[in-house]
Design a protein around this motif. Structure first.
Motif, short mmCIF file in Angstrom:
data_model
loop_
_atom_site.label_atom_id
_atom_site.label_comp_id
_atom_site.label_asym_id
_atom_site.label_seq_id
_atom_site.Cartn_x
_atom_site.Cartn_y
_atom_site.Cartn_z
N ASN A 59 0.84 -1.21 0.00
CA ASN A 59 0.00 0.00 0.00
C ASN A 59 0.87 1.25 0.00
N ASP A 89 5.22 6.31 4.82
CA ASP A 89 5.39 6.75 3.43
C ASP A 89 5.16 8.25 3.32
N GLN A 108 -12.51 1.66 1.30
CA GLN A 108 -11.45 2.41 0.64
C GLN A 108 -11.70 3.88 0.95
N ALA A 109 -10.63 4.68 0.96
CA ALA A 109 -10.79 6.04 1.49
C ALA A 109 -11.90 6.81 0.78
N THR A 120 -9.07 -3.82 -3.52
CA THR A 120 -10.29 -4.48 -3.05
C THR A 120 -10.82 -3.91 -1.74
N GLY A 121 -9.99 -3.18 -1.02
CA GLY A 121 -10.42 -2.69 0.29
C GLY A 121 -10.41 -3.79 1.33
N LEU A 124 -6.29 -4.24 4.43
CA LEU A 124 -6.13 -3.74 5.80
C LEU A 124 -7.06 -4.46 6.78
P1 ADP Z 1 -6.92 -1.69 -1.18
O1 ADP Z 1 -5.53 -1.11 -1.12
O2 ADP Z 1 -6.96 -3.02 -1.86
O3 ADP Z 1 -7.95 -0.75 -1.65
P2 ADP Z 1 -6.71 -1.88 1.71
O4 ADP Z 1 -7.63 -2.48 2.71
O5 ADP Z 1 -5.30 -2.37 1.70
O6 ADP Z 1 -7.39 -2.05 0.30
O7 ADP Z 1 -6.70 -0.32 1.94
C1 ADP Z 1 -7.95 0.34 2.13
C2 ADP Z 1 -7.83 1.80 1.74
O8 ADP Z 1 -7.01 2.49 2.67
C3 ADP Z 1 -7.17 2.05 0.39
O9 ADP Z 1 -8.09 1.91 -0.67
C4 ADP Z 1 -6.71 3.49 0.54
O10 ADP Z 1 -7.80 4.38 0.34
C5 ADP Z 1 -6.33 3.55 2.02
N1 ADP Z 1 -4.87 3.34 2.25
C6 ADP Z 1 -4.28 2.20 2.66
N2 ADP Z 1 -2.95 2.37 2.79
C7 ADP Z 1 -2.70 3.66 2.44
C8 ADP Z 1 -1.51 4.47 2.38
N3 ADP Z 1 -0.31 3.99 2.70
N4 ADP Z 1 -1.66 5.77 1.99
C9 ADP Z 1 -2.88 6.28 1.67
N5 ADP Z 1 -4.03 5.58 1.71
C10 ADP Z 1 -3.95 4.29 2.10
#
Ligand code: ADP
Length: 207
Positions: A59, A89, A108-109, A120-121, A124
């Protein structure tokens, strides 16, 4: 969830070498800082720790366009019986109104981010579950437009690493000549990283 001795330093180093190409392709600086005073080995499930780290590092690289991604492993300053991992980051960051839900399933944000970055959201949410199952905690500190740091803790139960198995010379020579070549055809860098993480896991068995 297995409970076997593993080196947390080695896990961090493996993940860094796994994501190095992806970071360099984007022109990002990849930094690694493992404190000297962490245990040589702890008891736990190294495969699950790898899974969480690859997700956070993946990510961090995905959501950063310039600057650096760094991973750190130190003893937890408030809890001597825990380790603290962090992935920082200098990427797009997360808006305060989204930070609380970021660890929920399929979150997702916002939809413009989904359109632009895919995903996929789920990563995390899975990381959250895995860290809790391992007895730790995961959280994020982030500033929109400036970057994020994801933290997670793990109980640190120091143990001794078993001595490496010493194979007779002939067998050892034979083993070093067996090289596996695996072709990965995948159009999503995200999935590619996850696949490499599974291969890194499998490598432990192949070795
Ligand atoms: P995905 O990356 O597959 O969408 P995740 O569950 O890994 O799903 O992340 C969920 C959301 O969290 C991402 O879609 C993004 O909006 C936000 N996010 C995660 N990691 C970061 C990061 N390092 N910087 C900014 N936004 C992040």
């Amino acid at each position: 969830m297995s409970e076997l001795p593993f080196s947390p330093r080695q896990v961090v180093e493996e993940i860094v070498s796994l994501v190095r190409v992806a970071a360099e392709e984007k022109g990002l600086v990849l930094l690694e800082d493992v404190a000297d005073n962490i245990p040589v080995a702890i008891s736990g499930d190294d495969g699950r720790v790898r899974q969480v780290l690859i997700n956070l590092m993946g990510n961090a690289i995905k959501f950063t366009h310039q600057g650096h991604v760094s991973v750190r492993l130190i003893p937890h300053h408030q809890d001597p019986e825990a380790l603290l991992f962090s992935v920082t980051d200098t990427g797009i960051g997360i808006a305060p109104e989204h930070v609380d839900q970021i660890f929920e399933h399929f979150t997702q944000a916002d939809s413009s981010i989904t359109r632009r970055y895919g995903g996929t959201g789920l990563g995390l949410a899975i990381s959250h579950r895995l860290v809790e199952l391992m007895g730790g905690r995961i959280w994020v500190e982030s500033r929109l437009g400036q970057g994020s740091t994801f933290f997670f803790t793990l109980p640190s139960r120091p143990v001794e690493l078993p001595p490496p198995l010493v194979a007779p010379l002939e067998q050892a020579n034979e083993a070093t000549t067996k090289t596996l070549r695996i072709l990965v055809a995948e159009d999503s860098p995200d999935n590619e990283l996850r696949l490499f993480a599974s291969l890194a896991d499998a490598k432990t068995w192949l070795d």
